[in-house]
Design a protein around this motif. Structure first.
Motif, PDB file in Angstrom:
ATOM      1  N   PRO A  25      28.579  33.318  38.080  1.00  0.00           N
ATOM      2  CA  PRO A  25      29.143  32.368  37.117  1.00  0.00           C
ATOM      3  C   PRO A  25      28.676  30.936  37.356  1.00  0.00           C
ATOM      4  N   ALA A  26      28.237  30.290  36.287  1.00  0.00           N
ATOM      5  CA  ALA A  26      27.893  28.863  36.319  1.00  0.00           C
ATOM      6  C   ALA A  26      29.153  28.063  35.964  1.00  0.00           C
ATOM      7  N   ALA A  27      29.011  26.773  35.836  1.00  0.00           N
ATOM      8  CA  ALA A  27      30.153  25.917  35.490  1.00  0.00           C
ATOM      9  C   ALA A  27      30.804  26.391  34.193  1.00  0.00           C
ATOM     10  N   GLY A  28      32.136  26.512  34.206  1.00  0.00           N
ATOM     11  CA  GLY A  28      32.860  26.918  33.013  1.00  0.00           C
ATOM     12  C   GLY A  28      32.835  28.409  32.742  1.00  0.00           C
ATOM     13  N   GLN A  29      32.256  29.190  33.654  1.00  0.00           N
ATOM     14  CA  GLN A  29      32.140  30.634  33.463  1.00  0.00           C
ATOM     15  C   GLN A  29      32.937  31.390  34.528  1.00  0.00           C
ATOM     16  N   LEU A  57      17.250  41.413  22.295  1.00  0.00           N
ATOM     17  CA  LEU A  57      17.005  42.557  23.179  1.00  0.00           C
ATOM     18  C   LEU A  57      16.380  42.095  24.487  1.00  0.00           C
ATOM     19  N   PRO A  58      16.619  42.803  25.606  1.00  0.00           N
ATOM     20  CA  PRO A  58      17.626  43.859  25.766  1.00  0.00           C
ATOM     21  C   PRO A  58      19.015  43.254  25.879  1.00  0.00           C
ATOM     22  N   TYR A  59      20.039  44.081  25.616  1.00  0.00           N
ATOM     23  CA  TYR A  59      21.409  43.575  25.729  1.00  0.00           C
ATOM     24  C   TYR A  59      22.332  44.695  26.201  1.00  0.00           C
ATOM     25  N   THR A  60      23.482  44.307  26.730  1.00  0.00           N
ATOM     26  CA  THR A  60      24.543  45.243  27.107  1.00  0.00           C
ATOM     27  C   THR A  60      25.642  45.159  26.054  1.00  0.00           C
ATOM     28  N   PRO A  61      26.030  46.282  25.447  1.00  0.00           N
ATOM     29  CA  PRO A  61      27.025  46.247  24.379  1.00  0.00           C
ATOM     30  C   PRO A  61      28.426  45.901  24.884  1.00  0.00           C
ATOM     31  N   GLY A  62      29.316  45.644  23.913  1.00  0.00           N
ATOM     32  CA  GLY A  62      30.735  45.518  24.199  1.00  0.00           C
ATOM     33  C   GLY A  62      31.261  44.106  24.279  1.00  0.00           C
ATOM     34  N   SER A  63      32.411  43.891  23.634  1.00  0.00           N
ATOM     35  CA  SER A  63      33.089  42.594  23.704  1.00  0.00           C
ATOM     36  C   SER A  63      34.443  42.712  24.376  1.00  0.00           C
ATOM     37  N   ASP A  64      34.982  43.935  24.405  1.00  0.00           N
ATOM     38  CA  ASP A  64      36.349  44.153  24.890  1.00  0.00           C
ATOM     39  C   ASP A  64      36.345  44.798  26.268  1.00  0.00           C
ATOM     40  N   ALA A  65      36.943  44.131  27.229  1.00  0.00           N
ATOM     41  CA  ALA A  65      37.061  44.690  28.572  1.00  0.00           C
ATOM     42  C   ALA A  65      38.369  44.242  29.181  1.00  0.00           C
ATOM     43  N   ALA A  66      38.770  44.917  30.255  1.00  0.00           N
ATOM     44  CA  ALA A  66      39.912  44.481  31.051  1.00  0.00           C
ATOM     45  C   ALA A  66      39.554  44.682  32.508  1.00  0.00           C
ATOM     46  N   GLY A  67      39.973  43.747  33.342  1.00  0.00           N
ATOM     47  CA  GLY A  67      39.640  43.845  34.758  1.00  0.00           C
ATOM     48  C   GLY A  67      40.249  42.707  35.537  1.00  0.00           C
ATOM     49  N   VAL A  68      39.582  42.361  36.620  1.00  0.00           N
ATOM     50  CA  VAL A  68      40.086  41.346  37.540  1.00  0.00           C
ATOM     51  C   VAL A  68      39.025  40.266  37.727  1.00  0.00           C
ATOM     52  N   ILE A  69      39.439  39.016  37.758  1.00  0.00           N
ATOM     53  CA  ILE A  69      38.505  37.921  38.003  1.00  0.00           C
ATOM     54  C   ILE A  69      37.915  38.066  39.408  1.00  0.00           C
ATOM     55  N   GLU A  70      36.600  38.174  39.486  1.00  0.00           N
ATOM     56  CA  GLU A  70      35.897  38.327  40.757  1.00  0.00           C
ATOM     57  C   GLU A  70      35.500  36.972  41.335  1.00  0.00           C
ATOM     58  N   ALA A  71      35.024  36.081  40.456  1.00  0.00           N
ATOM     59  CA  ALA A  71      34.570  34.757  40.893  1.00  0.00           C
ATOM     60  C   ALA A  71      34.631  33.804  39.713  1.00  0.00           C
ATOM     61  N   LYS A  78      41.756  27.732  34.309  1.00  0.00           N
ATOM     62  CA  LYS A  78      42.730  28.618  33.677  1.00  0.00           C
ATOM     63  C   LYS A  78      42.986  29.883  34.491  1.00  0.00           C
ATOM     64  N   VAL A  79      41.971  30.362  35.205  1.00  0.00           N
ATOM     65  CA  VAL A  79      42.108  31.601  35.972  1.00  0.00           C
ATOM     66  C   VAL A  79      41.531  31.409  37.365  1.00  0.00           C
ATOM     67  N   LYS A  80      41.866  32.339  38.259  1.00  0.00           N
ATOM     68  CA  LYS A  80      41.369  32.306  39.638  1.00  0.00           C
ATOM     69  C   LYS A  80      41.030  33.726  40.062  1.00  0.00           C
ATOM     70  N   PRO A  81      40.225  33.899  41.113  1.00  0.00           N
ATOM     71  CA  PRO A  81      39.910  35.248  41.581  1.00  0.00           C
ATOM     72  C   PRO A  81      41.183  36.055  41.854  1.00  0.00           C
ATOM     73  N   GLY A  82      41.158  37.306  41.403  1.00  0.00           N
ATOM     74  CA  GLY A  82      42.303  38.186  41.569  1.00  0.00           C
ATOM     75  C   GLY A  82      43.182  38.306  40.343  1.00  0.00           C
ATOM     76  N   ALA A  94      30.309  44.025  27.805  1.00  0.00           N
ATOM     77  CA  ALA A  94      31.432  44.642  28.521  1.00  0.00           C
ATOM     78  C   ALA A  94      31.102  45.979  29.158  1.00  0.00           C
ATOM     79  N   TYR A  95      30.020  46.630  28.711  1.00  0.00           N
ATOM     80  CA  TYR A  95      29.708  47.969  29.223  1.00  0.00           C
ATOM     81  C   TYR A  95      28.990  47.870  30.565  1.00  0.00           C
ATOM     82  N   GLY A  96      29.660  47.380  31.568  1.00  0.00           N
ATOM     83  CA  GLY A  96      29.056  47.250  32.887  1.00  0.00           C
ATOM     84  C   GLY A  96      30.134  47.140  33.946  1.00  0.00           C
ATOM     85  N   GLN A  97      29.714  47.201  35.215  1.00  0.00           N
ATOM     86  CA  GLN A  97      30.685  47.057  36.304  1.00  0.00           C
ATOM     87  C   GLN A  97      31.210  45.629  36.398  1.00  0.00           C
ATOM     88  N   TYR A  98      30.404  44.674  35.933  1.00  0.00           N
ATOM     89  CA  TYR A  98      30.820  43.267  35.890  1.00  0.00           C
ATOM     90  C   TYR A  98      30.428  42.694  34.542  1.00  0.00           C
TER      91      TYR A  98
END
Length: 320
Positions: A25-29, A57-71, A78-82, A94-98
Motif C-alpha cells: 500500500p502507498a499513501a492513502g491505500q 489487461l491483464p487484470y484481476t476481476p472482482g469488486s466485492d471482498a471481505a477480509g482483514v486489513i493487513e497493512a 479510518k482503519v488499522k491492521p487487524g 478481489a479475486y486474490g489472496q490480497y
C-alpha cells in the motif's frame, strides 16, 4: 500471492489461477487479506469484454471482498491492521489472496456478519439500496415486485423493502428459491416458470398493479412489466442481456416510467448514503446476506458459469 488473472477477454478459460506479486500500500491505500470474494454477473460480462467498462489487461476481476486489513499506507486514519472490512471496489481486484484498495473503498464489517456474507454486500446490497431509495424513491405502503428475488440482489431487495414497510412480492423459478424468498421477507412469491404468473400477480394486487418493479432481466420481462404497473408506477432496470420491443402506450396510459442505472455512475453523496444505510442494517440484523455456495478461488470459472444459471438461492463467493 495467488490470484485469478485475465490476460484477454473471452470465455471461462481466460480465468487463470496464477502466482503474482503481493502489492504494497502507498499513501492513502490499504492492503486487505481477502477471506472471501463475491461473484457478480457483471464480473462475467467484463471478463467477456461485453461490459461498458473494459479494464486494462491483464487484470484481476472482482469488486466485492471481505477480509482483514493487513497493512496501511501513510496517512490512512479510518482503519488499522487487524480491522474486519468489506470492500466496495478495489484497485487490484478481489479475486486474490490480497487486494489493494483506497482507504475510502473499505468499510467496517460488523462482527455478526461472516466474511462469506461480507463478500456479498457491496454490489447486491448497494444495488438494492440505490434502486429502492434513489431511483424508485420508494416509501412505506407501496407495493414492490422483485424479479429473480432469490439471487444476490433479489434477496437484498426483499429484506430491504420489507424493512422499509413495503408490500413485497417476489418471483423465483424453483421451490428452493421460492422458499428462500419467503423466508427473507416476501409477502407473496410467484413461480416465473408458470405461464400464468403475471395474471396471478395482478390478481394479488386486486387489479391495481405494482407501484415498483425491480427488473433483473429486462430483455425478457420489460414489456410484460409495463402492463403490471399501477398508475405512476416505475420499473427500475437493474439487469439486462439484450434488446426487447415495448409498447410506449403501456407507460403513457399509466403515467409510468422505466428507469435504468449502473452502480458505476453513483455520486459520492449517494455512495455515502448507501454505506451508512447498509452498515446500520447489517448491525441491527435487518440485512442478512445469504450465501448459497462457497467455492475455492481456483474454481472461478465454475463460479462464473453458475452465477448466470437460473435457480439462484443466494450469493456465490470465492474463498482464497
Amino acid at each position: 500471492m495467488k490470484a485469478i488473472v485475465v490476460h484477454e477477454f473471452g470465455g471461462l478459460d481466460v480465468l487463470k489461477f496464477e502466482e503474482i506479486p503481493t502489492p504494497k500500500p502507498a499513501a492513502g491505500q490499504v492492503l486487505v487479506r481477502v477471506h472471501a470474494a463475491g461473484v457478480n454477473p457483471y464480473d462475467t460480462y467484463m471478463r467477456a469484454g461485453t461490459y461498458a467498462i473494459k479494464p486494462p489487461l491483464p487484470y484481476t476481476p472482482g469488486s466485492d471482498a471481505a477480509g482483514v486489513i493487513e497493512a496501511v499506507g501513510d496517512g490512512v486514519k479510518k482503519v488499522k491492521p487487524g480491522d474486519r472490512v468489506y470492500t466496495a471496489k478495489t484497485l487490484t481486484g478481489a479475486y486474490g489472496q490480497y487486494a489493494l484498495a483506497l482507504e475510502e473503498q473499505v468499510h467496517p464489517l460488523p462482527e455478526k456478519i461472516s466474511f462469506a456474507q461480507g463478500a456479498g454486500i457491496w454490489i447486491p446490497y448497494g444495488t438494492a439500496y440505490h434502486a429502492l431509495y434513489h431511483s424508485a424513491v420508494a416509501h412505506a405502503s407501496e407495493t414492490v415486485l422483485v424479479h429473480g428475488a432469490s439471487g444476490g440482489v433479489g434477496t437484498a431487495a426483499v429484506q430491504m423493502a420489507r424493512a422499509m414497510g413495503l408490500t413485497v412480492f417476489g418471483t423465483a423459478g424453483t421451490q428452493k428459491g421460492a422458499d428462500l424468498v419467503k423466508r427473507e421477507g416476501a409477502h407473496q412469491v410467484f413461480d416465473h416458470s408458470k405461464s400464468s404468473y403475471l395474471e396471478e400477480i395482478m390478481k394479488a394486487t386486486g387489479g391495481r398493479g405494482m407501484d415498483i418493479i425491480l427488473e433483473m432481466l429486462a430483455n425478457v420481462n420489460l414489456s410484460a412489466d409495463l402492463k403490471l404497473l399501477a398508475t405512476n408506477g416505475r420499473v427500475i432496470i437493474i439487469g439486462n442481456r439484450g434488446e426487447i420491443t415495448i409498447n410506449p402506450r403501456d407507460l403513457m396510459s399509466r403515467r409510468a416510467s422505466a428507469r435504468g442505472f449502473t452502480m458505476w455512475a453513483i455520486t459520492p453523496a449517494e455512495e455515502a448514503q448507501i454505506h451508512a444505510g447498509l452498515v446500520a442494517g447489517l448491525e441491527n440484523g435487518t440485512l442478512r446476506p445469504v450465501v448459497a455456495k462457497e467455492l475455492p478461488l481456483a474454481e472461478a470459472a465454475r463460479a462464473h458459469k453458475e452465477v448466470l444459471e437460473p435457480g439462484a438461492a443466494g450469493k456465490i463467493v470465492l474463498v482464497p
